[in-house]
Every structure is written in C-alpha cells, then in structure tokens.
Scaffold this motif. Structure first.
Motif, PDB file in Angstrom:
ATOM      1  N   ILE A  82       1.042  -1.336   0.051  1.00  0.00           N
ATOM      2  CA  ILE A  82       0.123   0.046   0.056  1.00  0.00           C
ATOM      3  C   ILE A  82       0.734   1.312   0.008  1.00  0.00           C
ATOM      4  O   ILE A  82       0.652   2.274  -0.822  1.00  0.00           O
ATOM      5  CB  ILE A  82      -0.845   0.155   1.104  1.00  0.00           C
ATOM      6  CG1 ILE A  82      -1.995  -1.122   1.073  1.00  0.00           C
ATOM      7  CG2 ILE A  82      -1.666   1.302   1.399  1.00  0.00           C
ATOM      8  CD1 ILE A  82      -2.969  -1.175   2.126  1.00  0.00           C
ATOM      9  N   GLY A  83       1.777   1.283   0.855  1.00  0.00           N
ATOM     10  CA  GLY A  83       2.749   2.656   0.845  1.00  0.00           C
ATOM     11  C   GLY A  83       3.745   2.457   2.078  1.00  0.00           C
ATOM     12  O   GLY A  83       3.779   1.577   2.864  1.00  0.00           O
ATOM     13  N   SER A  84       4.522   3.425   2.064  1.00  0.00           N
ATOM     14  CA  SER A  84       5.347   3.865   3.217  1.00  0.00           C
ATOM     15  C   SER A  84       5.318   5.356   3.562  1.00  0.00           C
ATOM     16  O   SER A  84       5.265   6.091   2.352  1.00  0.00           O
ATOM     17  CB  SER A  84       6.497   3.047   3.169  1.00  0.00           C
ATOM     18  OG  SER A  84       7.221   3.709   1.750  1.00  0.00           O
ATOM     19  N   GLY A  85       5.166   5.854   4.667  1.00  0.00           N
ATOM     20  CA  GLY A  85       4.861   7.284   5.031  1.00  0.00           C
ATOM     21  C   GLY A  85       5.475   7.487   6.111  1.00  0.00           C
ATOM     22  O   GLY A  85       5.851   6.715   7.439  1.00  0.00           O
TER      23      GLY A  85
ATOM     24  N   PHE B  89       0.944   7.338   9.310  1.00  0.00           N
ATOM     25  CA  PHE B  89      -0.179   6.322   9.226  1.00  0.00           C
ATOM     26  C   PHE B  89      -1.197   6.405   9.950  1.00  0.00           C
ATOM     27  O   PHE B  89      -1.279   6.841  11.078  1.00  0.00           O
ATOM     28  CB  PHE B  89       0.574   5.144   9.135  1.00  0.00           C
ATOM     29  CG  PHE B  89       0.590   4.337  10.348  1.00  0.00           C
ATOM     30  CD1 PHE B  89      -0.359   3.417  10.670  1.00  0.00           C
ATOM     31  CD2 PHE B  89       1.379   4.567  11.423  1.00  0.00           C
ATOM     32  CE1 PHE B  89      -0.452   2.740  11.631  1.00  0.00           C
ATOM     33  CE2 PHE B  89       1.466   4.182  12.623  1.00  0.00           C
ATOM     34  CZ  PHE B  89       0.514   2.938  12.815  1.00  0.00           C
ATOM     35  N   GLY B  90      -2.430   5.583   9.294  1.00  0.00           N
ATOM     36  CA  GLY B  90      -3.655   5.353  10.267  1.00  0.00           C
ATOM     37  C   GLY B  90      -4.360   4.310   9.616  1.00  0.00           C
ATOM     38  O   GLY B  90      -4.170   3.967   8.518  1.00  0.00           O
TER      39      GLY B  90
ATOM     40  N   ASP C 212      -1.485   6.323   4.417  1.00  0.00           N
ATOM     41  CA  ASP C 212      -0.236   7.083   4.734  1.00  0.00           C
ATOM     42  C   ASP C 212      -0.433   8.721   5.186  1.00  0.00           C
ATOM     43  O   ASP C 212       0.537   9.243   5.251  1.00  0.00           O
ATOM     44  CB  ASP C 212       0.822   7.061   3.887  1.00  0.00           C
ATOM     45  CG  ASP C 212       0.545   7.581   2.431  1.00  0.00           C
ATOM     46  OD1 ASP C 212      -0.722   8.122   2.325  1.00  0.00           O
ATOM     47  OD2 ASP C 212       1.285   7.381   1.527  1.00  0.00           O
ATOM     48  N   LEU C 213      -1.769   8.943   5.172  1.00  0.00           N
ATOM     49  CA  LEU C 213      -1.991  10.263   5.532  1.00  0.00           C
ATOM     50  C   LEU C 213      -1.289  11.233   4.535  1.00  0.00           C
ATOM     51  O   LEU C 213      -1.168  12.588   4.868  1.00  0.00           O
ATOM     52  CB  LEU C 213      -2.113  10.570   6.820  1.00  0.00           C
ATOM     53  CG  LEU C 213      -2.664   9.781   7.912  1.00  0.00           C
ATOM     54  CD1 LEU C 213      -1.961  10.003   9.306  1.00  0.00           C
ATOM     55  CD2 LEU C 213      -4.058   9.892   7.900  1.00  0.00           C
TER      56      LEU C 213
ATOM     57  N   LYS D 199       3.158   3.214  -5.413  1.00  0.00           N
ATOM     58  CA  LYS D 199       2.249   2.546  -4.299  1.00  0.00           C
ATOM     59  C   LYS D 199       1.153   3.816  -4.031  1.00  0.00           C
ATOM     60  O   LYS D 199       1.324   4.925  -4.145  1.00  0.00           O
ATOM     61  CB  LYS D 199       2.880   2.243  -3.082  1.00  0.00           C
ATOM     62  CG  LYS D 199       3.969   1.199  -3.231  1.00  0.00           C
ATOM     63  CD  LYS D 199       4.989   0.938  -2.003  1.00  0.00           C
ATOM     64  CE  LYS D 199       5.653  -0.283  -2.277  1.00  0.00           C
ATOM     65  NZ  LYS D 199       6.527  -0.394  -1.034  1.00  0.00           N
ATOM     66  N   PRO D 200      -0.188   3.130  -3.944  1.00  0.00           N
ATOM     67  CA  PRO D 200      -1.300   4.065  -3.717  1.00  0.00           C
ATOM     68  C   PRO D 200      -1.405   4.734  -2.420  1.00  0.00           C
ATOM     69  O   PRO D 200      -1.897   6.016  -2.703  1.00  0.00           O
ATOM     70  CB  PRO D 200      -2.447   3.257  -3.927  1.00  0.00           C
ATOM     71  CG  PRO D 200      -1.886   1.644  -3.266  1.00  0.00           C
ATOM     72  CD  PRO D 200      -0.409   1.750  -3.978  1.00  0.00           C
ATOM     73  N   GLY D 201      -0.680   4.228  -1.622  1.00  0.00           N
ATOM     74  CA  GLY D 201      -0.849   5.275  -0.184  1.00  0.00           C
ATOM     75  C   GLY D 201      -1.885   5.011   0.583  1.00  0.00           C
ATOM     76  O   GLY D 201      -2.044   5.495   1.841  1.00  0.00           O
TER      77      GLY D 201
END
Length: 667
Positions: free
Chosen positions: A576-579, A582-583, A608-609, A625-627
C-alpha cells in the motif's frame, strides 16, 4: 360432682406433669410441674476436617437453639384422658402479664382446648409447641381439678426484650450489616427462631462476599436482652507451597516431601492473600490465575488445613511444575542466504527464579544472526514489581520499503536491513490494569543486498537508503511506553478496551546523527454480541484504531509501511505504501464454530495520510504505491498450546488476494 381419675404417671426425666388433688382417689398427690428444658446453644467445632486440594473448607453449621419437636408422641393404650374445663395462661409471680398478641400465639400453638380431653402426652406436646414459638425461656403446665373439669394453667416466662446484637472476632464485617439483619428485632421480645434466621443470613452474607470459612461459632445471650455472636471469619495462619509429582501426590514413595525447582517466594509473592488476613475464595481464585500465568506450572490448586488455633487455617498452594527448558536445532537452504543451520535454547525458569533466558542462532554461508535475551519479571526485593529485560542481537530482514519494481544490488533483489545492537528496559505496573516501561537501545543499521554485501548509499533512482548517505546509520533510542488494559480476558477478550502509546526519542550520535521522535498509539474496544446461535461461546465485535508519526530526521528504512498480515490484510507486505505518518482502522466479528475452532469476518483500511513524499527519496511514490487501501475477508482461529493460530484470507481493494498466518489475534 367429683371426677375420680387415675393418677398421671411421670412423663420424662427432664419434664414431669403436675397432677390435681382430684386426680387421686386417696390422699391428694404432691403437685409437680411439667416443663420443657431451657434451651442452650449448641456449639459446633470451630474447624472441620481439611478439604481435598482445590476445595475450600466448608463452614460448619452455625450454633442453633434446641427447640423441642412439636409433633405429638403417639399415645399409649394405658394413658388416661381427662376432660378440660378451662385453659389459662399466666406468667410467674412478679412478672408483668403477657401482651395480648403473645398470649394469642400460645392459644394458637396448643391443642389443649376447653371441652376436649387431654392426655399427659398431649400436654407435653403443647409445652413443646409453646416453647417452639421461640418467645419463651421456660414453659410449665399445671392441671387442677374443678367442678367443670380440669383447669390447665400454662405458666410461661418470656424471653427478655432484645436490646442489642453485637459481634466478636470480626475484621471484614461491613458496618451496618448487623443493623440491617437484626434491626427489626431490636426493642421486641427476643424470638430465638428469628435470631437463628438472622444468624443464617449473616453467614450467607459472608458466603456471598467470598469468605467461605466464616461461621458463627457461638451465641451468648444475657438475661438483660443482649446477644453476642462469636464469629470465626477464617484467619490465615500460614501460607505454604507444596510440589506435586506425576502421581498427583505431595510426598514421594519414601514419605518425603516432593521437591521442585521453583523457589517458594516466586509463588507466594504473586499472592495478594497474606498471613493474618481473612481467607476469601474470590481473592484466592484471582491469585491462582496469576500464579498459573507465570507459565511455570502444569497444574495447581489450594489445600486447606486447620491451624494451631481451630479458628485459623493454613493455606497450601499445591503446584505441579512443567518442563521449562527446551532446545531445538535445524538446517535448511535458501536462495537468499544459502545453506544455514539454526539452534534455539529457551529456559523459562532460570535458577528457579522465574527468570527467562533465550538464545537463537542462525549460521549461514553469508551471515551470522543471533538474539540473546534475558528477562527478570520481578526484580528481587522491589516492592513496585519492576521487571527488567536486556538483549544483544544481530537481525536481518528484507525491506518492503525498497522492494520491486526498482531493483537494487545483486540479482535484482530487494535490499535487506541488518540491525546489530543491544538494549535494556524496565517495566512497572502503575495500577491494577496499567503499566509503563522505560528503555534504551543502540543499533548499527546496515543496508545490504540479499548476499549480505554492502550496497551503495542510494538506490538505482538515486534516492538515499540511509540518513548518513553511507548505507550505515547509528541509532541510540530512548524508549517510553504506557498501556492500560480493561479487557475481561487478555487472551480472548469479549468486552472492555486496551490502549497503548509508545514514543522513541533518538540521541544524535555516530553515523547519521539521527535526531527523531517517533510516536505510535493503538486503541481497541470489544463488544459482546449474539448474532448467531449455532454454537456456544462468546461472540464479539472488535474495533482497532492505530496511528503514528515521526518528527525530525527520518531514515527511509524507518518509515511506516502499510499492507500485510499485521496491517491491511488482502495486500502483500508493504504494497500500500510507506510514509512518515499512518492510520489504520480494523473491524472484526469473532464467533465460535465448534470446540477449539473459531471464525472471523474482518475489514481493514490503511492510509499514509499523504505523508509518502516526506520520506527521503519518496520510495513509495517511486514504486507507484497508492498510499491507501482496504481489505476484507474471512479467517479461522484454532486454539493451541502456543496460543491462537491465525489463518486469514483477504481480498484487497486493488483486486489482489492474500493468505496470511500468525500466532494470536491481529489486535
């Protein structure tokens, strides 16, 4: 007109019948009084034979006032019947007359009536019946001949007016209980039956509160109307530990006590019951759960025995130890690590002190990985129950932040994050459901390829892989965590909630001089429901919210990654992603299927907000990645000695599917 009757015979050694002069043909007979014996409390023994282990000693029966039976004895064929002409009720000389309502109780209790015949047996039964009303301390009957028949006069001595009910030997009796039970009797003529009913209610109060050994051992009544209840509440004289062998016995074939590895204080310090306190079944059950939760025992129960004082009890905790040491070895081959061998050693009860020592080693063609850890769950002598954990480790994991499609290193494989370090932490309970911990950890983080070779400081896109720009960073982290757990069952909750928050503050030292603060929080709530009826067991709606963020320097490998079995199910790890933030929201419906198997319907959503671009190099954006993403599916839970085995099948919002496995619930 005179009635000539035979003389009544004596009835019992403890009770004789008065005869009228008219009942003798010759000289008048000597007058004697028939009376019931004065009641005396019957005092039971203060203690009973010890119960079997795990079964509390039941309280002995409370003392009772001995009231005569009101059932008339069968008349003998030789008894003479006389006609009753009058029945009178009087009190002894010098005593006030009876109140009308009390006099009526006597008339209602007796079978002797004017115009009927009476025998000595019937008259004695009437005496017993009057006494059995509970209002009188002495009852006598005097028959005398009259022109119209025999006049029977009952002389009765009522009990004194009840002034007070007091207790002796009480420590846990709440204020107001005696007034609630006996208050309605104060100021009235003492009724022995009502007093006995109150005694039984008082013992029930103790039972309901868990004081199963409490009993009223004596009742002392004074002539002026005061009653003193002697109470034995079940004081704990001593607490002992005994070990059980495979035969379920605490002694061996030679009659010697079975010895164990665990030191006694490891068990007794878990107990909230103490010497000198009152034995409480509910408290003991909670203590047994805490002792069992140590993980050192296969079985345990409580044994009770009388103390040196019969009103005291000796509590023995009987425990059967389980094997706490294990060793395992294995070997394998992997495309990423080549040929490797593993050795694992675990000791859960080091030195009999409930200290835990573990060592895991993996030796391969290209690397040496290990994790040596030590835990003391309760530092000796610490009244605050502080625990201590320390470890030394060398770990290596694939990075799902820098995964395909952009290849890095040898053979186009994703890089690996190698962490060599050490750390320690202290943890302490702040209340019955709250804990806090403080720790320090140092790591040398190295980014390598799948062959454990150091790689360049950037990926093929030129994005940095470390904060230092060299592929290696040093992290010195001060850690703090807080948790409050209000769940009804920490293993399989059906109601309540749990909240956790943790923060790490890095100290800028060594390579990279990383200065960051990372905060992460989680809140779960559980609601009992009843949607299905095909199986017995708890059904639960469970909700979980997680969030986190990093402030300051953020090495790319420290970003929060989304997707996978412990994040959003239905997605592969990190897809999904990396940030920087996150929530995650998760919802589950948990239900029993049969026996040890349960089912789960779940939904997960993660985001990943919008913080992917704030990660150095934006590795998630570079990999498209969509986030954010969601997943839903179904799972199976199988209860095992290792805990709940989790198998989930998820469908992601991207159309992908994923099977995931794990131990324990996701939250």
């Amino acid at each position: 007109m005179r009635i000539n009757l035979l003389l009544f015979t004596a009835i019992a050694a403890s009770s004789t019948l008065l005869t009228s002069p008219l009942l003798a043909q010759a000289a008048p007979a000597k007058q004697e009084i028939a009376q019931a014996p004065t009641p005396q409390p019957t005092n039971p023994p203060a203690s009973e034979k010890p119960a079997e282990p795990s079964t509390p000693i039941p309280p002995s029966s409370s003392p009772t006032f001995t009231l005569p039976s009101t059932t008339p004895a069968p008349a003998t064929t030789t008894e003479t019947q006389v006609l009753v002409g009058e029945v009178a009720i009087k009190t002894p000389e010098g005593q006030p007359p009876l109140p009308p309502e009390l006099e009526q109780r006597i008339y209602d209790a007796i079978a002797t009536k004017p115009g009927r015949t009476v025998t000595r047996t019937q008259l004695q039964s009437d005496i017993n019946a009057v006494f059995a009303t509970g209002f009188f301390s002495n009852v006598q009957a005097e028959p005398e001949d009259t022109d119209i028949g025999v006049r029977v006069t009952f002389f009765v001595l009522p009990n004194p007016v009840l002034k007070s009910v007091n207790t002796e030997g009480t420590k846990v009796l709440e204020e107001g209980v005696i007034d609630r039970i006996f208050g309605s009797q104060i100021g009235k003529i003492t009724n022995l039956k009502d007093v006995q009913t109150g005694v039984k209610e008082l013992e029930k109060y103790y039972q309901d509160k868990g004081y199963v050994l409490a009993q009223i051992v004596d009742i002392k009544a004074t002539p002026d109307g005061n009653i003193n209840l002697i109470v034995s509440e079940g004081v704990i004289e001593d607490i002992k530990v005994a070990f059980i062998n495979e035969d379920g016995k605490t002694v061996d074939k030679e009659g010697k006590p079975v010895t164990g590895n665990t030191r006694d204080f490891i068990i007794t310090r878990e107990l909230t019951i103490k010497e000198g306190e009152i034995f409480n079944k509910n408290t003991v059950q909670g203590d047994l759960q805490k002792v069992f939760a140590l993980g050192l025992f296969e079985d345990l129960n409580i044994g009770l025995a009388p103390g040196s004082d019969p009103r005291k009890v000796i509590v023995t905790v009987n425990v059967k130890e389980r094997t706490t040491a294990s060793i395992a070895a294995g070997a394998g081959i992997s495309s990423s690590t080549g040929l490797f061998g593993t050795v694992s050693f675990q000791q859960q009860n080091l030195g009999g002190n409930n200290q835990k020592l573990g060592l895991d080693i993996q030796v391969g063609e290209r690397e040496l990985l290990f994790d040596l850890n030590f835990t003391d769950p309760w530092l000796a002598g610490d009244p605050n129950r502080t625990s201590f954990t320390a470890n030394i480790f060398n770990r290596s994991l694939f990075s799902y932040i820098f995964d395909s499609p952009i290849g890095i290193g040898v053979n186009n494989n994703s890089p690996r994050i190698n962490r060599l370090g050490t750390g320690f932490s202290f943890s302490r309970p702040l209340g019955s459901a709250t804990t806090a911990s403080l720790g320090l950890r140092f790591e040398r983080v190295s980014i390598t390829d799948s062959n454990n070779n150091a790689i360049s400081a950037t990926d093929s896109l030129g994005n940095p892989l470390s904060a230092s720009g060299t592929g290696q960073d040093d992290l010195l982290l001060l850690q703090f965590a807080y948790a409050t757990d209000q769940r009804d069952n920490p293993i399989k909750p059906s109601s309540g909630s749990v909240f956790r928050i943790a923060t790490e503050q890095s100290i800028p030292v060594g390579l990279g001089s990383v200065f960051l603060n990372r905060v992460r929080a989680s809140y779960s709530h559980f609601f009992p429901v009843k949607f299905l009826n095909f199986s017995e067991g708890n059904q639960t709606l469970a909700f979980n919210f997680q969030a986190g963020t990093v402030i300051g320097t953020l090495p790319p490998y420290e970003a929060f990654q989304l997707g996978g079995s412990n994040s959003v199910r239905g997605w592969d790890e990190g897809k999904i992603g990396s940030g920087r933030s996150f929530g995650i929201f998760s919802a589950e419906y948990r239900f029993p299927v049969f026996n040890i198997v349960g089912g789960v319907l779940f939904f997960d959503y993660g985001t990943d907000l919008g913080s992917a671009s704030s990660v150095p190099g934006n590795p998630a954006g570079a990999r498209n990645k969509p986030g954010n993403g969601a997943g839903y599916g179904i799972g199976v839970r199988v209860q095992s000695p290792l805990g709940s085995i989790r198998v989930d099948y998820g469908i992601g919002s991207n159309g992908g599917t994923q099977f995931s496995f794990g131990l324990g619930e996701k939250f």
